[in-house]
Design an enzyme around this catalytic site. Structure first.
Site, PDB file in Angstrom:
ATOM      1  N   SER A 179       4.940   0.418  -6.148  1.00  0.00           N
ATOM      2  CA  SER A 179       5.013   0.746  -7.569  1.00  0.00           C
ATOM      3  C   SER A 179       5.396  -0.511  -8.350  1.00  0.00           C
ATOM      4  O   SER A 179       4.646  -1.479  -8.350  1.00  0.00           O
ATOM      5  CB  SER A 179       6.014   1.886  -7.796  1.00  0.00           C
ATOM      6  OG  SER A 179       6.021   2.295  -9.142  1.00  0.00           O
ATOM      7  N   THR A 180       6.563  -0.535  -8.986  1.00  0.00           N
ATOM      8  CA  THR A 180       6.966  -1.682  -9.809  1.00  0.00           C
ATOM      9  C   THR A 180       6.943  -2.981  -9.003  1.00  0.00           C
ATOM     10  O   THR A 180       7.585  -3.077  -7.962  1.00  0.00           O
ATOM     11  CB  THR A 180       8.386  -1.463 -10.369  1.00  0.00           C
ATOM     12  OG1 THR A 180       8.424  -0.219 -11.048  1.00  0.00           O
ATOM     13  CG2 THR A 180       8.780  -2.576 -11.324  1.00  0.00           C
ATOM     14  N   HIS A 206       1.245   3.030  -8.140  1.00  0.00           N
ATOM     15  CA  HIS A 206       1.414   3.836  -9.351  1.00  0.00           C
ATOM     16  C   HIS A 206       0.827   3.108 -10.550  1.00  0.00           C
ATOM     17  O   HIS A 206       1.391   2.121 -11.021  1.00  0.00           O
ATOM     18  CB  HIS A 206       2.896   4.135  -9.593  1.00  0.00           C
ATOM     19  CG  HIS A 206       3.523   4.934  -8.501  1.00  0.00           C
ATOM     20  ND1 HIS A 206       4.844   4.816  -8.146  1.00  0.00           N
ATOM     21  CD2 HIS A 206       3.014   5.883  -7.675  1.00  0.00           C
ATOM     22  CE1 HIS A 206       5.123   5.649  -7.157  1.00  0.00           C
ATOM     23  NE2 HIS A 206       4.021   6.299  -6.848  1.00  0.00           N
ATOM     24  N   MET A 300      10.297   1.440  -8.059  1.00  0.00           N
ATOM     25  CA  MET A 300      11.437   2.265  -8.446  1.00  0.00           C
ATOM     26  C   MET A 300      11.224   3.693  -7.957  1.00  0.00           C
ATOM     27  O   MET A 300      10.102   4.128  -7.742  1.00  0.00           O
ATOM     28  CB  MET A 300      11.640   2.243  -9.958  1.00  0.00           C
ATOM     29  CG  MET A 300      10.455   2.676 -10.779  1.00  0.00           C
ATOM     30  SD  MET A 300      10.712   2.484 -12.563  1.00  0.00           S
ATOM     31  CE  MET A 300      11.624   3.972 -12.936  1.00  0.00           C
ATOM     32  N   ASP A 303       9.411   7.659  -4.060  1.00  0.00           N
ATOM     33  CA  ASP A 303       8.114   8.119  -3.565  1.00  0.00           C
ATOM     34  C   ASP A 303       7.761   7.415  -2.265  1.00  0.00           C
ATOM     35  O   ASP A 303       7.906   6.205  -2.133  1.00  0.00           O
ATOM     36  CB  ASP A 303       7.036   7.846  -4.620  1.00  0.00           C
ATOM     37  CG  ASP A 303       5.721   8.527  -4.305  1.00  0.00           C
ATOM     38  OD1 ASP A 303       5.727   9.537  -3.573  1.00  0.00           O
ATOM     39  OD2 ASP A 303       4.678   8.059  -4.805  1.00  0.00           O
TER      40      ASP A 303
END
Length: 360
Positions: A179-180, A206, A300, A303
């Protein structure tokens, strides 16, 4: 690193007076955040970044005088390197620009609401923006991308790709969640994979629609393996990576004769996320494939922790990115806390660990 007792100082750079006011109001609504200043274009943003030394900058891309990408190149030359979140419109062009911004050093993005849906999307944007600002600024890691002063966006010569035969035995399935900080991290990992790798790679990053296609195209242009945005019905092939499209869950279904097919759906988000790393990894675990390798990287939230545990319980090998090289350690930390991780590796070592699992 900021402590949670200190206010996070944000510089807002956007050519729209309306957006500057709206973003300021959003951020001022949170007691942990202070708006240090605003700027109308990249040039003014750069000047104010030097003067105000904010903890983080929200940066529009399309601006007069100096656009966001031009400003980002200059911002990355500062010491210390400022943390930057891109605010972009949701479009194919926005996705292309966002991918370039990640290469230049931006850490995350938030999609601007469409004017006609401003009241509908504003609360969602406020929550997402505040969460991302806090996660990045409160991260214990010191690993933030920096480019050299002479950096230019790389030009790419199209590589001749290895073409898998449709009857080729799929020896391994690699499942990656991030993600991030993920686009930059994926570039580090995927571009090092050899073209004759005996595996198909499934990736959940994401991102909203449009952005994932831009990411796939960019990785494909830089990599020896083939990279594409996944389509419903794709049959997995060795030497190919498939990125879940924004706003779609990606699952894998077993067919006959060691064949595996991708299924996409728009079912409810899992923990607010679609695509979800958990959904993808759980489906991979359920295929019964003998050789699964699962990787959780920077991001973050949590998940992927449930999915990677299922892969571990199904006999798969598991890898997590270490805290030092993550932009945000949330997802790997949650995975490590399940007890399901075999190997913790720095970003630059993850490809090697994947290949080690294959005996390559």
């Amino acid at each position: 690193m900021l402590t949670q007792k200190e206010k996070i100082r944000v510089l807002i750079v956007d050519d729209s007076a309306f957006m500057r006011v709206m973003i300021s109001d959003m951020l001022k609504s949170d007691a942990d955040i202070e708006v240090a200043g605003t700027a109308r274009n990249g040039k003014e943003g750069l000047e104010k970044a030097i003067l105000l030394k904010p903890d983080i900058i929200t940066l529009d891309i399309e601006m007069p005088v100096m656009n966001g990408l031009e400003a980002l190149v200059e911002l990355m030359k500062l010491k210390p390197v400022p943390k930057v979140i891109i605010l972009s419109s949701l479009s194919y062009e926005g996705g292309e620009a966002a991918i370039k911004a990640f290469e230049l050093g931006a850490l995350d993005y938030v999609v601007k609401p469409v004017r006609s849906l401003i009241t509908i999307d504003a609360e969602q944007m406020r929550e997402e923006l505040i969460n991302k600002i806090k996660s990045i600024c409160w991260s214990k890691t010191g690993y933030f991308p920096q480019i050299k002063p002479e950096y230019k966006l790389p030009s790419v010569d199209k590589k001749v790709k290895h073409k898998s035969r449709s009857d080729e035995y799929l020896k391994y399935i690699v499942a990656i969640g991030t993600s991030t900080g993920g686009p930059k991290a994926l570039q580090e990992v995927i571009t090092k994979l050899p073209q004759d790798i005996p595996a198909a790679v499934l990736i959940v990053q994401h991102m909203p629609p449009g952005f994932t296609k831009s990411l796939a195209n960019r990785l494909d242009s830089l990599s020896e393996i083939n990279v594409k945005e996944a389509e419903d019905g794709d049959v997995l092939k060795s030497g190919w990576a498939y990125i879940a499209p924004g706003n779609y869950h990606m699952l894998v279904k077993s067919l006959k004769d060691n064949k595996y097919k991708i299924l996409l759906n728009s079912e409810a988000p899992e923990n607010g996320l679609r695509p979800s790393v958990n959904v993808m990894m759980k489906s991979v675990a359920e295929t019964g494939h003998d050789n699964i390798i699962a990787v959780i990287m920077t991001g973050m939230g949590s998940d992927g922790s449930e999915g990677i545990l299922e892969i571990k319980n199904a006999g798969g090998k598991t890898i997590a990115q270490d805290e030092r090289t993550c932009v945000v350690y949330g997802m790997p930390k949650s995975a490590v806390n399940t007890g399901a991780i075999d190997t913790i590796a720095p970003l630059h070592g993850i490809t090697g660990e994947i290949l080690k699992c294959m005996g390559v």
